[in-house]
Design a protein around this motif. Structure first.
Motif, PDB file in Angstrom:
ATOM      1  N   GLU A  17      -2.404  -8.246   1.261  1.00  0.00           N
ATOM      2  CA  GLU A  17      -3.573  -7.549   1.804  1.00  0.00           C
ATOM      3  C   GLU A  17      -3.354  -7.214   3.275  1.00  0.00           C
ATOM      4  O   GLU A  17      -3.059  -8.107   4.077  1.00  0.00           O
ATOM      5  CB  GLU A  17      -4.829  -8.395   1.641  1.00  0.00           C
ATOM      6  N   PRO A  18      -3.500  -5.955   3.675  1.00  0.00           N
ATOM      7  CA  PRO A  18      -3.259  -5.571   5.076  1.00  0.00           C
ATOM      8  C   PRO A  18      -4.077  -6.373   6.083  1.00  0.00           C
ATOM      9  O   PRO A  18      -3.574  -6.729   7.150  1.00  0.00           O
ATOM     10  CB  PRO A  18      -3.647  -4.084   5.096  1.00  0.00           C
ATOM     11  N   LYS A  19      -5.323  -6.683   5.751  1.00  0.00           N
ATOM     12  CA  LYS A  19      -6.189  -7.381   6.703  1.00  0.00           C
ATOM     13  C   LYS A  19      -5.743  -8.815   6.950  1.00  0.00           C
ATOM     14  O   LYS A  19      -6.186  -9.446   7.924  1.00  0.00           O
ATOM     15  CB  LYS A  19      -7.634  -7.355   6.214  1.00  0.00           C
ATOM     16  N   SER A  20      -4.876  -9.353   6.087  1.00  0.00           N
ATOM     17  CA  SER A  20      -4.411 -10.728   6.251  1.00  0.00           C
ATOM     18  C   SER A  20      -3.181 -10.828   7.152  1.00  0.00           C
ATOM     19  O   SER A  20      -2.731 -11.938   7.460  1.00  0.00           O
ATOM     20  CB  SER A  20      -4.075 -11.339   4.879  1.00  0.00           C
ATOM     21  N   ARG A  21      -2.643  -9.708   7.588  1.00  0.00           N
ATOM     22  CA  ARG A  21      -1.440  -9.719   8.418  1.00  0.00           C
ATOM     23  C   ARG A  21      -1.798  -9.774   9.905  1.00  0.00           C
ATOM     24  O   ARG A  21      -2.834  -9.249  10.310  1.00  0.00           O
ATOM     25  CB  ARG A  21      -0.602  -8.469   8.144  1.00  0.00           C
ATOM     26  N   GLU A  53       0.831  -1.207   0.000  1.00  0.00           N
ATOM     27  CA  GLU A  53       0.000   0.000   0.000  1.00  0.00           C
ATOM     28  C   GLU A  53       0.866   1.259   0.000  1.00  0.00           C
ATOM     29  O   GLU A  53       0.496   2.276  -0.592  1.00  0.00           O
ATOM     30  CB  GLU A  53      -0.983   0.002   1.174  1.00  0.00           C
ATOM     31  N   SER A  59      -1.481  -8.693  13.897  1.00  0.00           N
ATOM     32  CA  SER A  59      -1.206  -7.426  14.563  1.00  0.00           C
ATOM     33  C   SER A  59       0.125  -7.520  15.290  1.00  0.00           C
ATOM     34  O   SER A  59       0.682  -8.608  15.495  1.00  0.00           O
ATOM     35  CB  SER A  59      -2.308  -7.100  15.569  1.00  0.00           C
ATOM     36  N   PRO A  85      -1.027  -2.138   9.929  1.00  0.00           N
ATOM     37  CA  PRO A  85      -0.577  -3.313   9.165  1.00  0.00           C
ATOM     38  C   PRO A  85       0.618  -3.039   8.248  1.00  0.00           C
ATOM     39  O   PRO A  85       1.371  -3.953   7.931  1.00  0.00           O
ATOM     40  CB  PRO A  85      -1.826  -3.695   8.349  1.00  0.00           C
TER      41      PRO A  85
END
Length: 705
Positions: A249-253, A182, A255, A192
């Motif tokens: 994809e950020p949501k797949s990383r 991103e 925290s 992320p």
């Protein structure tokens, strides 16, 4: 650590400066003693940001947030001033090597120590994110190794979550090879993104190499967005979590808190691999031997407030005494330097004027140097004829011999000559990058007219400004023609692997950045392959447009012949580098995007062309108008700086846009890249009758094309 430069102050906010720890796109970092005697790292934000009230507000807010970071693995903020002439921030000093240096010297880390490193850095990021910040530049160079554990440093480009970004959407902030997809796309980032960067750091530490390879920024960014990371060598049991961190994809990383839980407790007694404890101890001991800092001498307008500094001798005397590059400046030093006509009438009349030498730097035997020289000379002479001027200009030329070695040697001599205030780099992609290190070291401003390689657009180039758009965003006028006029259903980007790195910018801008309105399809052609097969596949849809992502004229000519033989009838486009005799002879009908205009055909440069013909007796060639603008751009900056223009000119030129005859000079505030706007200095040509003929400026495409 490097010594202070003559123009550096002695004291900032009560902190006595001892040396330079580094310099980057956002500012300079000094080693300093606090008023209480403690060593600290003091970062001064560059002057070009200081004039932006929005930046000051964000800096103040982020400094306040950063001062609340009390985690074990981050360095505390000990002082800051957002209202200073140049904002600054001081943190505790960690006298250890960076992780980047440690891996380079001692190689990859074993699994046990890698887990401890992961724990500490994940915990640091968890604290950063909890405080409402995103670091945005997590990389090995920003991890320092102390005896009791690592420290995450440098929040110079951090931003508050949800706050206005420091740069406009579309620019890239961070370090290629460690930033997230991103970030590579210029999108807004959140926590992320830091996790992705941490995954890159851990992969590098485990294998000794960046997970997305090395090379030019464009190539690394392309691999970051489109390719899987190279994790060969990551220890078993850690490869899975590192791969999750590197999800596109950020949501797949995971925290940062999940990572802390995964890596477990920090092994304080065994966290460094063999050999590194001695290196860390040696570095820590160095600071004990540092002398009490002595005052420096500020020689003119400075990027920071010069508190407690004595009067100084002249700029020229200090620069000679400083011997910035260990090279003595001697008059008449040989063939590298060719003296031009001194057209300055120094300090005539009642107006007090200062004198500045403008050095035009390139190969006198090169194809476009004469045009550069004549355009620059016209600008100097016109400037010196203005009775209202406050500075006089002298044009001189320096020979880079057309080689990288010759470029570096000539640049070193220019940098050591105190009379030179600014360099206009008229060289090529092969020569200009070699000239930048000595000029950067000496803080000599370099204005680049023609070169457009990604090697000159790195954010840590602190002395140069590129006065054009570059290959990192492709041939802009050609892309605009496709979108506004041709409007094909599909565009085939022919990626010539013979010049793979040079074409990556065009491929990336048309695919991952989505700058084409048509459907993009990439056709790769190997370096040892001709274009016959590719042309036949393309001609199966004869109305598709073709965009050549390459720079070799012979290869472009081969593609042009193959498309013609295969019966292709759609629009065909390329960038300026193909415009040589082999291609022009066979490229009938091709549209070409360039960074230079034809001043005789461009309606907006008629006055310049007439003046050029009157002065030189013939029409201006390619790059003459661009060199004319470069000198005038420098002159208006020097006029505001008086006698000391060398080290502060670049900052002055970044402050505000300036309109030349070829383009509007404006730069992105964060990346400091040339801003590609509606009047971004891009031009469209078409090959007709064995010659490339001017068609339009980029912003006029679609209006009269």
């Amino acid at each position: 650590m490097e010594r202070l430069l003559p123009a550096d102050p002695s004291v900032i906010g009560g902190h006595r400066l001892a040396g330079r720890l580094g310099a980057g796109g956002m500012g300079v970092v000094y080693l300093a003693r606090s008023p209480h005697g403690a060593w600290c790292a003091l970062k001064v934000i560059r002057a070009e940001y200081a004039g932006d009230p929005g930046f000051r507000a964000r800096f103040r807010r982020e400094a306040e947030l950063a001062s609340g970071l009390t985690g074990r693995w981050t360095v505390p903020v000990v002082a800051a001033d957002a209202d200073a002439r140049s904002p600054w921030l001081a943190t505790a000093y960690v006298p250890g090597p960076s992780l980047a240096e440690a891996v380079a010297l001692h190689g990859p880390w074993p699994a046990v120590q890698l887990r401890s490193l992961g724990t500490a850095l994940a915990e640091a990021l968890d604290g950063v994110h909890t405080a409402g910040l995103v670091h945005r530049d997590v990389k090995p160079a920003n991890v320092l190794l102390a005896a009791d554990g690592p420290r995450l440093i440098d929040f110079g480009i951090a931003r508050a979550v949800g706050a206005t970004a420091l740069t406009t959407d579309g620019s890239v902030v961070g370090s290629p090879g460690y930033l997230s997809p991103e970030q590579a796309r210029g999108h807004t980032v959140g926590p992320p993104s830091d996790v992705f960067s941490l995954g890159c750091v851990l992969a590098h530490t485990a294998t000794g190499r960046p997970p997305f390879g090395t090379g030019g920024a464009a190539a690394v960014l392309y691999r970051t967005v489109h390719e899987e990371p190279d994790l060969d060598g990551v220890p078993e049991g850690l490869e899975g979590i590192v791969r999750r961190c590197l999800a596109k994809e950020p949501k797949s990383r995971p925290s940062a808190r999940e990572l802390v839980d995964f890596f477990g407790e920090f092994a304080s007694g065994n966290w460094l691999p063999e050999g590194l404890p001695a290196l860390v101890a040696a570095r820590a001991a160095r600071v004990l031997d540092l002398p009490v800092p002595e005052p420096t001498m500020v020689t003119g307008p400075s990027s920071v407030e010069p508190a407690e500094t004595p009067s100084s001798p002249t700029r020229r005397r200090l620069l000679v005494a400083g011997a910035a590059l260990g090279v003595t400046a001697v008059a008449g030093t040989g063939a590298w330097w060719r003296w031009g006509r001194d057209s300055a009438s120094a300090n005539q009349g009642s107006v007090k004027r200062t004198r500045h030498v403008v050095a035009l730097f390139g190969n006198p035997d090169g194809a476009f140097f004469t045009a550069h020289e004549r355009g620059a000379l016209l600008a100097v002479e016109e400037h010196n004829q203005d009775a209202r001027r406050t500075v006089d200009l002298v044009l001189r030329t320096a020979d880079d011999r057309g080689t990288a070695k010759g470029s570096a040697e000539a640049a070193a001599r220019l940098a050591a000559d105190p009379d030179v205030s600014v360099v206009i780099a008229a060289g090529t992609n092969a020569t200009v990058p070699a000239a930048l290190p000595p000029c950067t070291e000496a803080r000599l401003t370099v204005l680049i007219t023609r070169a457009d390689t990604s090697d000159i657009t790195a954010v840590n180039t602190t002395s140069a400004l590129v006065l054009r758009t570059t290959q990192t965003i492709g041939p802009g006028a050609a892309l605009r023609y496709l979108n506004r006029v041709a409007k094909p259903a599909r565009t085939v980007i022919v990626h010539d692997l013979a010049t793979e790195a040079e074409g990556l910018g065009t491929v990336r801008i048309a695919t991952s950045h989505g700058k084409l309105n048509s459907e993009p399809v990439v056709e790769e052609v190997a370096a040892d392959e001709d274009f016959t097969g590719a042309a036949r596949r393309i001609a199966a849809r004869p109305r598709d447009a073709v965009l050549f992502a390459g720079v070799n004229p012979d290869r472009a000519a081969a593609l042009a012949r193959a498309l013609q033989d295969a019966g292709h009838r759609g629009a065909r486009l390329a960038g300026e580098h193909v415009l040589a005799a082999p291609f022009v002879a066979v490229g009938e009908g091709w549209w070409i995007g360039t960074g230079y205009t034809d001043a005789s055909a461009d309606p907006r440069t008629k006055a310049f062309a007439a003046a050029f013909r009157a002065r030189h007796g013939d029409s201006p060639g390619p790059w003459a108008a661009e060199a004319y603008d470069a000198v005038r751009f420098a002159a208006q900056g020097l006029a505001t700086l008086g006698d000391d223009g060398r080290s502060t000119l670049r900052s002055e030129l970044l402050r505000r846009p300036w309109q030349g005859v070829t383009r509007r000079f404006s730069f992105e505030p964060g990346s400091q890249f040339f801003r590609a706007n509606e009047d971004g200095g891009e031009f469209l040509f078409r090959v007709r009758g064995g010659a490339a003929r001017f068609v339009s400026r980029s912003d006029d495409i679609g209006k009269k094309t």
